[in-house]
Scaffold this motif. Structure first.
Motif, PDB file in Angstrom:
ATOM      1  N   TYR A  32       0.815  -1.211   0.000  1.00  0.00           N
ATOM      2  CA  TYR A  32       0.000   0.000   0.000  1.00  0.00           C
ATOM      3  C   TYR A  32       0.845   1.256   0.000  1.00  0.00           C
ATOM      4  CZ  TYR A  32      -3.452  -3.347   1.747  1.00  0.00           C
ATOM      5  OH  TYR A  32      -4.281  -4.433   1.906  1.00  0.00           O
ATOM      6  N   ALA A  33       0.262   2.309  -0.545  1.00  0.00           N
ATOM      7  CA  ALA A  33       0.717   3.648  -0.225  1.00  0.00           C
ATOM      8  C   ALA A  33       0.006   4.034   1.067  1.00  0.00           C
ATOM      9  CB  ALA A  33       0.366   4.621  -1.334  1.00  0.00           C
ATOM     10  N   MET A  34       0.670   4.794   1.910  1.00  0.00           N
ATOM     11  CA  MET A  34       0.119   5.135   3.214  1.00  0.00           C
ATOM     12  C   MET A  34       0.019   6.650   3.369  1.00  0.00           C
ATOM     13  SD  MET A  34      -0.294   2.129   4.472  1.00  0.00           S
ATOM     14  CE  MET A  34      -0.699   2.525   6.169  1.00  0.00           C
ATOM     15  N   GLY A  35      -0.983   7.068   4.112  1.00  0.00           N
ATOM     16  CA  GLY A  35      -1.153   8.508   4.315  1.00  0.00           C
ATOM     17  C   GLY A  35      -1.599   8.821   5.725  1.00  0.00           C
ATOM     18  N   TRP A  36      -1.376  10.064   6.112  1.00  0.00           N
ATOM     19  CA  TRP A  36      -1.905  10.607   7.359  1.00  0.00           C
ATOM     20  C   TRP A  36      -2.821  11.775   7.018  1.00  0.00           C
ATOM     21  CZ3 TRP A  36      -1.382   8.612  12.179  1.00  0.00           C
ATOM     22  CH2 TRP A  36      -0.349   7.707  12.415  1.00  0.00           C
ATOM     23  N   PHE A  37      -3.954  11.772   7.673  1.00  0.00           N
ATOM     24  CA  PHE A  37      -4.921  12.858   7.542  1.00  0.00           C
ATOM     25  C   PHE A  37      -5.270  13.356   8.929  1.00  0.00           C
ATOM     26  CE2 PHE A  37      -6.201  12.617   3.041  1.00  0.00           C
ATOM     27  CZ  PHE A  37      -5.585  11.434   2.699  1.00  0.00           C
ATOM     28  N   ARG A  38      -5.911  14.503   9.021  1.00  0.00           N
ATOM     29  CA  ARG A  38      -6.323  15.013  10.328  1.00  0.00           C
ATOM     30  C   ARG A  38      -7.637  15.755  10.213  1.00  0.00           C
ATOM     31  NH1 ARG A  38      -1.583  19.630  11.162  1.00  0.00           N
ATOM     32  NH2 ARG A  38      -2.379  21.136   9.614  1.00  0.00           N
ATOM     33  N   GLN A  39      -8.351  15.780  11.325  1.00  0.00           N
ATOM     34  CA  GLN A  39      -9.620  16.491  11.373  1.00  0.00           C
ATOM     35  C   GLN A  39      -9.718  17.272  12.663  1.00  0.00           C
ATOM     36  OE1 GLN A  39     -13.154  14.086  10.888  1.00  0.00           O
ATOM     37  NE2 GLN A  39     -14.317  15.857  10.167  1.00  0.00           N
ATOM     38  N   ALA A  40      -9.755  18.574  12.535  1.00  0.00           N
ATOM     39  CA  ALA A  40      -9.914  19.460  13.685  1.00  0.00           C
ATOM     40  C   ALA A  40     -11.406  19.642  13.970  1.00  0.00           C
ATOM     41  CB  ALA A  40      -9.261  20.807  13.396  1.00  0.00           C
ATOM     42  N   PRO A  41     -11.749  20.022  15.189  1.00  0.00           N
ATOM     43  CA  PRO A  41     -13.158  20.211  15.539  1.00  0.00           C
ATOM     44  C   PRO A  41     -13.852  21.206  14.611  1.00  0.00           C
ATOM     45  CG  PRO A  41     -11.816  20.219  17.511  1.00  0.00           C
ATOM     46  CD  PRO A  41     -10.862  20.213  16.361  1.00  0.00           C
ATOM     47  N   GLY A  42     -14.984  20.804  14.061  1.00  0.00           N
ATOM     48  CA  GLY A  42     -15.750  21.688  13.200  1.00  0.00           C
ATOM     49  C   GLY A  42     -15.198  21.866  11.806  1.00  0.00           C
ATOM     50  N   LYS A  43     -14.175  21.102  11.470  1.00  0.00           N
ATOM     51  CA  LYS A  43     -13.563  21.233  10.139  1.00  0.00           C
ATOM     52  C   LYS A  43     -13.585  19.900   9.398  1.00  0.00           C
ATOM     53  CE  LYS A  43     -10.493  25.080  11.250  1.00  0.00           C
ATOM     54  NZ  LYS A  43      -9.094  25.599  11.167  1.00  0.00           N
ATOM     55  N   ASP A  44     -13.403  19.964   8.095  1.00  0.00           N
ATOM     56  CA  ASP A  44     -13.318  18.755   7.300  1.00  0.00           C
ATOM     57  C   ASP A  44     -11.981  18.065   7.521  1.00  0.00           C
ATOM     58  OD1 ASP A  44     -14.973  20.334   4.467  1.00  0.00           O
ATOM     59  OD2 ASP A  44     -15.814  19.262   6.196  1.00  0.00           O
ATOM     60  N   ARG A  45     -11.966  16.780   7.276  1.00  0.00           N
ATOM     61  CA  ARG A  45     -10.708  16.045   7.342  1.00  0.00           C
ATOM     62  C   ARG A  45      -9.808  16.503   6.202  1.00  0.00           C
ATOM     63  NH1 ARG A  45     -11.354   9.746   8.055  1.00  0.00           N
ATOM     64  NH2 ARG A  45     -12.186   9.928   5.937  1.00  0.00           N
ATOM     65  N   GLU A  46      -8.523  16.671   6.517  1.00  0.00           N
ATOM     66  CA  GLU A  46      -7.591  17.179   5.509  1.00  0.00           C
ATOM     67  C   GLU A  46      -6.338  16.319   5.433  1.00  0.00           C
ATOM     68  OE1 GLU A  46      -6.684  21.158   6.790  1.00  0.00           O
ATOM     69  OE2 GLU A  46      -5.154  20.485   8.227  1.00  0.00           O
ATOM     70  N   PHE A  47      -5.719  16.360   4.271  1.00  0.00           N
ATOM     71  CA  PHE A  47      -4.484  15.629   4.027  1.00  0.00           C
ATOM     72  C   PHE A  47      -3.337  16.236   4.809  1.00  0.00           C
ATOM     73  CE2 PHE A  47      -1.298  13.359   1.735  1.00  0.00           C
ATOM     74  CZ  PHE A  47      -0.295  14.273   1.422  1.00  0.00           C
ATOM     75  N   VAL A  48      -2.470  15.390   5.346  1.00  0.00           N
ATOM     76  CA  VAL A  48      -1.260  15.846   6.020  1.00  0.00           C
ATOM     77  C   VAL A  48      -0.022  15.433   5.228  1.00  0.00           C
ATOM     78  CG1 VAL A  48       0.135  15.739   8.113  1.00  0.00           C
ATOM     79  CG2 VAL A  48      -2.373  15.729   8.280  1.00  0.00           C
ATOM     80  N   THR A  49       0.121  14.133   4.991  1.00  0.00           N
ATOM     81  CA  THR A  49       1.300  13.639   4.291  1.00  0.00           C
ATOM     82  C   THR A  49       1.047  12.231   3.789  1.00  0.00           C
ATOM     83  OG1 THR A  49       3.677  13.156   4.509  1.00  0.00           O
ATOM     84  CG2 THR A  49       2.301  12.791   6.443  1.00  0.00           C
ATOM     85  N   SER A  50       1.836  11.812   2.809  1.00  0.00           N
ATOM     86  CA  SER A  50       1.722  10.455   2.279  1.00  0.00           C
ATOM     87  C   SER A  50       3.097   9.918   1.935  1.00  0.00           C
ATOM     88  CB  SER A  50       0.830  10.435   1.039  1.00  0.00           C
ATOM     89  OG  SER A  50       1.401  11.231   0.000  1.00  0.00           O
ATOM     90  N   ILE A  51       3.161   8.584   1.868  1.00  0.00           N
ATOM     91  CA  ILE A  51       4.390   7.922   1.478  1.00  0.00           C
ATOM     92  C   ILE A  51       4.018   6.771   0.549  1.00  0.00           C
ATOM     93  CG2 ILE A  51       4.402   6.454   3.565  1.00  0.00           C
ATOM     94  CD1 ILE A  51       7.511   6.709   3.460  1.00  0.00           C
ATOM     95  N   ALA A  52       4.612   6.783  -0.626  1.00  0.00           N
ATOM     96  CA  ALA A  52       4.297   5.766  -1.616  1.00  0.00           C
ATOM     97  C   ALA A  52       5.063   4.475  -1.324  1.00  0.00           C
ATOM     98  CB  ALA A  52       4.659   6.296  -3.006  1.00  0.00           C
ATOM     99  N   ARG A  53       4.771   3.437  -2.106  1.00  0.00           N
ATOM    100  CA  ARG A  53       5.487   2.170  -1.956  1.00  0.00           C
ATOM    101  C   ARG A  53       6.978   2.373  -2.184  1.00  0.00           C
ATOM    102  NH1 ARG A  53       0.787   1.645  -4.297  1.00  0.00           N
ATOM    103  NH2 ARG A  53      -0.679  -0.049  -3.811  1.00  0.00           N
ATOM    104  N   SER A  54       7.315   3.307  -3.037  1.00  0.00           N
ATOM    105  CA  SER A  54       8.713   3.616  -3.327  1.00  0.00           C
ATOM    106  C   SER A  54       9.372   4.436  -2.233  1.00  0.00           C
ATOM    107  CB  SER A  54       8.795   4.414  -4.641  1.00  0.00           C
ATOM    108  OG  SER A  54       8.132   5.664  -4.477  1.00  0.00           O
TER     109      SER A  54
END
Length: 127
Positions: A32-54
């Motif tokens: 898999y490629a893996m990612g981190w996302f975050r969601q603050a109170p009252g806000k939409d979930r947003e992208f933080v960072t990702s790391i590909a298989r490579s």
């Protein structure tokens, strides 16, 4: 399918550091490629960072130079090292896995490309 469990969240003062872990089971994260996302109170979930298989990485602008994503396929774990934390980093942080193969660095910044999600871990940064 893969199961993801995040850990390492907590309360930290501004300027401090935390390391989040995302432990996978059921399947090897090397698939898999893996990612981190975050969601603050009252806000939409947003992208933080990702790391590909490579192991190529991609970051949102606001965390560049402060956050580092890494993967240890032997331990089936993905990490997020967060330094110089700011109150605006306060959120629930989610780990996610994507089966698709992206063709650009930004491909994995979209939540729609992820198939599996963890339950999240709370990060609170006090000022």
């Amino acid at each position: 399918q893969v199961q993801l469990v995040e850990s390492g969240g907590g309360l930290v003062q501004a300027g401090g550091s935390l390391r989040l872990s995302c432990a996978a089971s059921g399947r090897a994260i090397s698939q898999y490629a893996m990612g981190w996302f975050r969601q603050a109170p009252g806000k939409d979930r947003e992208f933080v960072t990702s790391i590909a298989r490579s192991s190529s990485t991609y970051y949102r602008d606001s965390v560049k130079g402060r956050f580092t994503i890494s993967r240890d396929d032997a331990k089936n774990t993905v990490y997020l090292q967060m330094n110089s934390l700011k109150p605006e980093d306060t959120a629930v942080y989610y780990c996610a896995a994507a089966t698709a193969f992206g063709f650009s660095a930004s491909y994995y910044s979209s939540q729609t490309h992820y198939n599996f999600w963890g339950q999240g871990t709370q990060v609170t940064v006090s000022s």
